[in-house]
Structure formats: structure tokens, C-alpha cells
Enzyme design. Structure first.
Site, PDB file in Angstrom:
ATOM      1  N   ASP A  88      -4.312  -2.882   3.152  1.00 44.10           N
ATOM      2  CA  ASP A  88      -4.302  -2.087   1.921  1.00 44.10           C
ATOM      3  C   ASP A  88      -5.378  -1.010   1.940  1.00 44.10           C
ATOM      4  O   ASP A  88      -5.283  -0.015   1.220  1.00 44.10           O
ATOM      5  CB  ASP A  88      -4.483  -3.000   0.712  1.00 44.10           C
ATOM      6  N   LYS A 123      -4.134  -8.814   2.258  1.00 47.05           N
ATOM      7  CA  LYS A 123      -3.848  -9.936   1.356  1.00 47.05           C
ATOM      8  C   LYS A 123      -4.722 -11.146   1.677  1.00 47.05           C
ATOM      9  O   LYS A 123      -4.977 -11.453   2.838  1.00 47.05           O
ATOM     10  CB  LYS A 123      -2.359 -10.285   1.479  1.00 47.05           C
ATOM     11  N   ALA A 181       0.798  -1.230   0.000  1.00 45.43           N
ATOM     12  CA  ALA A 181       0.000   0.000   0.000  1.00 45.43           C
ATOM     13  C   ALA A 181       0.837   1.289   0.000  1.00 45.43           C
ATOM     14  O   ALA A 181       0.639   2.173  -0.836  1.00 45.43           O
ATOM     15  CB  ALA A 181      -0.932  -0.027   1.209  1.00 45.43           C
TER      16      ALA A 181
END
Ligand code: MRU
Length: 370
Positions: free
Chosen positions: A249, A260, A56
């Protein structure tokens, strides 16, 4: 952080040439360390899309530099503003889930739009990109300090015995500009001499844990063990995990966490075993507009070949081999959402807070108003 004996960030301006941005190409790690030069906005779009850079914070920093390179190109175009809008859109579409991308593009657009002449715009975009990168590194360093407090508490409870931390994917310095989010407390604790050991989820399909987190930790000398993605639950049942720290993220202002694929399952297992599950993030990874992560966070679907094939070192060369029957289809969901109720707390650059709207507001009152 260190690679060998040298300090690196993941992205920087080439010394002596402000028009070239350099990155570590993460596709070839851990086996080959390659520095790549990016000199156009298209280079940056490709680097984000094809995951030369990823994670990110780093995606945000790369987008910041992409916008700067676009200002240089825009001076040769008929309409500066139209070219910038097109560049912003291309960058925006390069990957969907990490909110840092959109955040950095908007920050740069607002900086650029405040300037009058093309020269001023280029200058401001350059300074803006450097600031985004520097702020990312500073935020991660502060996350490390706040997370260290949690590790110190555990150290007391465990009376000096090894502290086992499990992490998923790569939320290390490679995913940011420096330090990392989930790994920042780990590096801070290790540097203070605390006895820690990290369980590294390999993180199929692209193996960011096995390739990148393990590499980073090895470069810094942090004791670690790579495990398959399905091992964490068993280790938790056996009392071999003291805490989980992951990155994110995109996190909603209510505390739902996109990270993830596979993170959600780790959070469920942690809850079942009464193990704290922390998520570390700079404030640039909050999505201040979304309150229901499961419904509203866009989840990237990637190419099925990332699941069907696996790559690794063989006789000194990187080889890609097929795992599945040729005719089998594969689905490649790149992220999942962990609901706030499974998150013990968020570790941010401003401190630690509950994964809830009020918890987040207590740290960011000027952004999240009543
Ligand atoms: O697909 P990637 O490698 O860009 O995925 C992002 C990640 O590295 C992880 O989801 C990470 O834990 C959060 S990003 C700091």
C-alpha cells in the site's frame, strides 16, 4: 479480467453517461456480484472509507474519479477552488495507508489548476481520471511481464514441477484497475501454460484473501488453496512454497514495505526458510518522501468489530456472527511494515530492483535523484 465470460475492470465510466462512475462492490464478493453507481464525491468518499473499493491502485483510481465528480459539483458553488480543496481533503482522509490516494488527488489538483474555465477544468479532470485508471492497468500488465521472468527461472530450476506461490491479502485485479500487482505475474504465467499453484492466505480480519483473491483466481481458473494466516510458515518448512509475492500500500524510497497486517510475519518466515519474498507494485505506490517505514508510515486502525465478528454465507444469506466474548475488546491494526532487508526484490512496471534506495533509483532516476 474475466468474471464469468465477460471482461471487467474494477472501475469505469458508465456507457452513455459520463457523470456516473461504476464500480464492483467488493463487500459482497465472493457470494454476490453487485455493480454500484457513484455520482457524487461523497459517494466516492464513502465507497473508499467503507471498502466498497479497496486496494492501493483502485483507491487511487477511485480518488481520481472522485476529483472529477467534485469539479462538476464545484461549478454550482460560490468558490470553485474552495470546494475542490474541501473535496480533496475529504478524499484524502478517507483511508490513511495507501499512498496512491494522495498521489492521485495531487495529480488531479495539478491538472485541474492548469485550466482556466470550469468547463475546461471538468474536461481535464475527466481525462485525468481516465488516464490514472489506464496507467494503473498498464503498469500492472507490465509488472506481470517482469514477474513472469522470475517464475520462468523457477520453472527451469524445478524442471517442470508445479510452482507454489504464496500470497497475502488481495493484491489482485480487484485491488487495482486490472491485472493486479502480486497476481499479475501469476496470471501471466498461468496464461503461458506454466504449472502453478497459489497458496492464498485468508487474511483476517476482512478476509480479502479468502473472499477476493480466491474468487479472482477461481474466475480465471488458476489452481489455488486457501489457508489460514498461520499456515504459511509450516508450508515453507515443508518445501511447499517456492516464492512469496505480495502487494504493498506504500513503499518507502528505501524499500520498506507497508502491506496488509501479517505480511511482516510471512517475510520473516520466508527469510528463515531461504524462500524469495517479492513485493510487486506500480510506481504510484512509492512514497518518495519517507525513508523509515516503521517510524513514518501511517498505519490504519479500523473498527474492533471487524475482528470480533465474522461474516459469511448461511442458508443463502450473508450473516454476521460474533466470535469473541461480548465484553472482550479487540485491536484492529490494518497494516504492518516489512523492513527492506527482508524483501528479496521489488517488481515494478519498469523492471525488478533491489529493495533499497540505490535499487529503486536505478529504475526511477528522474524521481529519486542523487
Ligand atoms: O485494506 P485493503 O483491502 O485496502 O488492503 C490493501 C490490500 O489489499 C493489501 O494490503 C494489498 O496486499 C496491497 S494493495 C495492492
Amino acid at each position: 479480467m474475466k468474471v464469468g465470460n465477460q471482461n471487467y475492470r474494477t472501475i469505469w465510466v458508465k456507457r452513455g453517461n459520463n457523470k456516473i462512475i461504476q464500480i464492483i462492490d467488493q463487500r459482497t464478493l465472493p457470494h454476490t456480484f453487485i455493480i454500484e453507481a457513484l455520482s457524487t464525491v461523497q459517494d466516492v468518499v464513502r465507497a473508499i472509507k467503507d471498502m466498497h473499493v479497496r486496494g492501493a491502485g483502485l483507491i487511487g483510481a477511485a480518488a481520481g474519479y472522485g476529483m472529477y465528480l467534485a469539479t462538476i459539483e464545484a461549478t454550482a458553488m460560490e468558490s470553485f477552488d474552495e470546494y475542490m480543496a474541501k473535496a480533496a481533503k475529504q478524499l484524502y482522509n478517507s483511508r490513511p495507508t495507501a499512498v496512491n490516494l494522495e498521489w492521485a488527488i495531487n495529480k488531479q489538483l495539478s491538472t485541474i489548476n492548469q485550466q482556466k474555465t470550469p468547463k475546461e477544468k471538468i474536461n481535464a479532470a475527466f481525462l485525468g481520471a481516465n488516464e490514472i485508471a489506464d496507467q494503473d492497468a498498464i503498469a500492472c500488465r507490465n509488472i506481470g511481464e517482469h514477474g513472469l521472468y522470475l517464475i520462468r527461472k523457477l520453472e527451469k530450476e524445478k524442471k517442470g514441477k508445479t510452482i507454489n506461490i504464496l500470497t497475502h491479502c488481495n493484491a489482485g485485479w480487484l485491488a487495482f484497475v486490472d491485472y493486479g500487482s502480486a497476481t499479475a505475474p501469476i496470471y501471466a504465467a498461468f496464461d503461458k501454460g506454466i504449472d502453478i499453484h497459489v497458496w492464498v492466505d485468508e487474511t483476517r480480519p476482512r478476509n480479502q484473501g479468502a473472499r477476493l483473491t480466491a474468487w479472482e483466481l477461481a474466475q480465471h481458473g488458476v489452481p489455488h488453496t486457501v489457508i489460514t494466516d498461520n499456515t504459511g510458515g509450516h508450508l515453507m518448512q515443508q518445501g511447499l512454497v517456492d516464492m512469496v509475492i505480495t502487494g504493498t500500500d506504500r513503499t518507502t524510497y528505501t524499500g520498506d514495505v507497508a502491506n496488509k497486517i501479517g505480511t511482516y510475519l510471512k517475510a520473516l518466515a520466508a527469510k528463515d526458510n531461504n524462500i524469495p519474498f517479492y513485493v510487486a507494485l506500480p510506481s504510484s505506490s512509492f512514497d518518495w518522501n519517507i525513508h523509515d517505514g516503521i517510524k513514518d508510515i501511517p498505519i490504519e486502525l479500523r473498527d474492533q468489530d471487524e475482528v470480533k465478528y465474522i461474516a459469511g454465507l448461511c442458508d443463502g444469506k450473508i450473516k454476521k456472527v460474533l466470535l469473541t466474548p461480548v465484553e472482550s475488546k479487540a485491536a484492529n491494526y490494518a497494516f504492518d511494515v516489512t523492513p527492506a532487508r527482508l524483501v528479496t526484490a521489488l517488481i515494478t512496471e519498469r523492471g525488478i530492483c533491489a529493495a533499497s534506495e540505490s535499487g529503486i533509483r536505478s529504475l526511477f532516476p528522474e524521481i529519486l535523484k542523487e
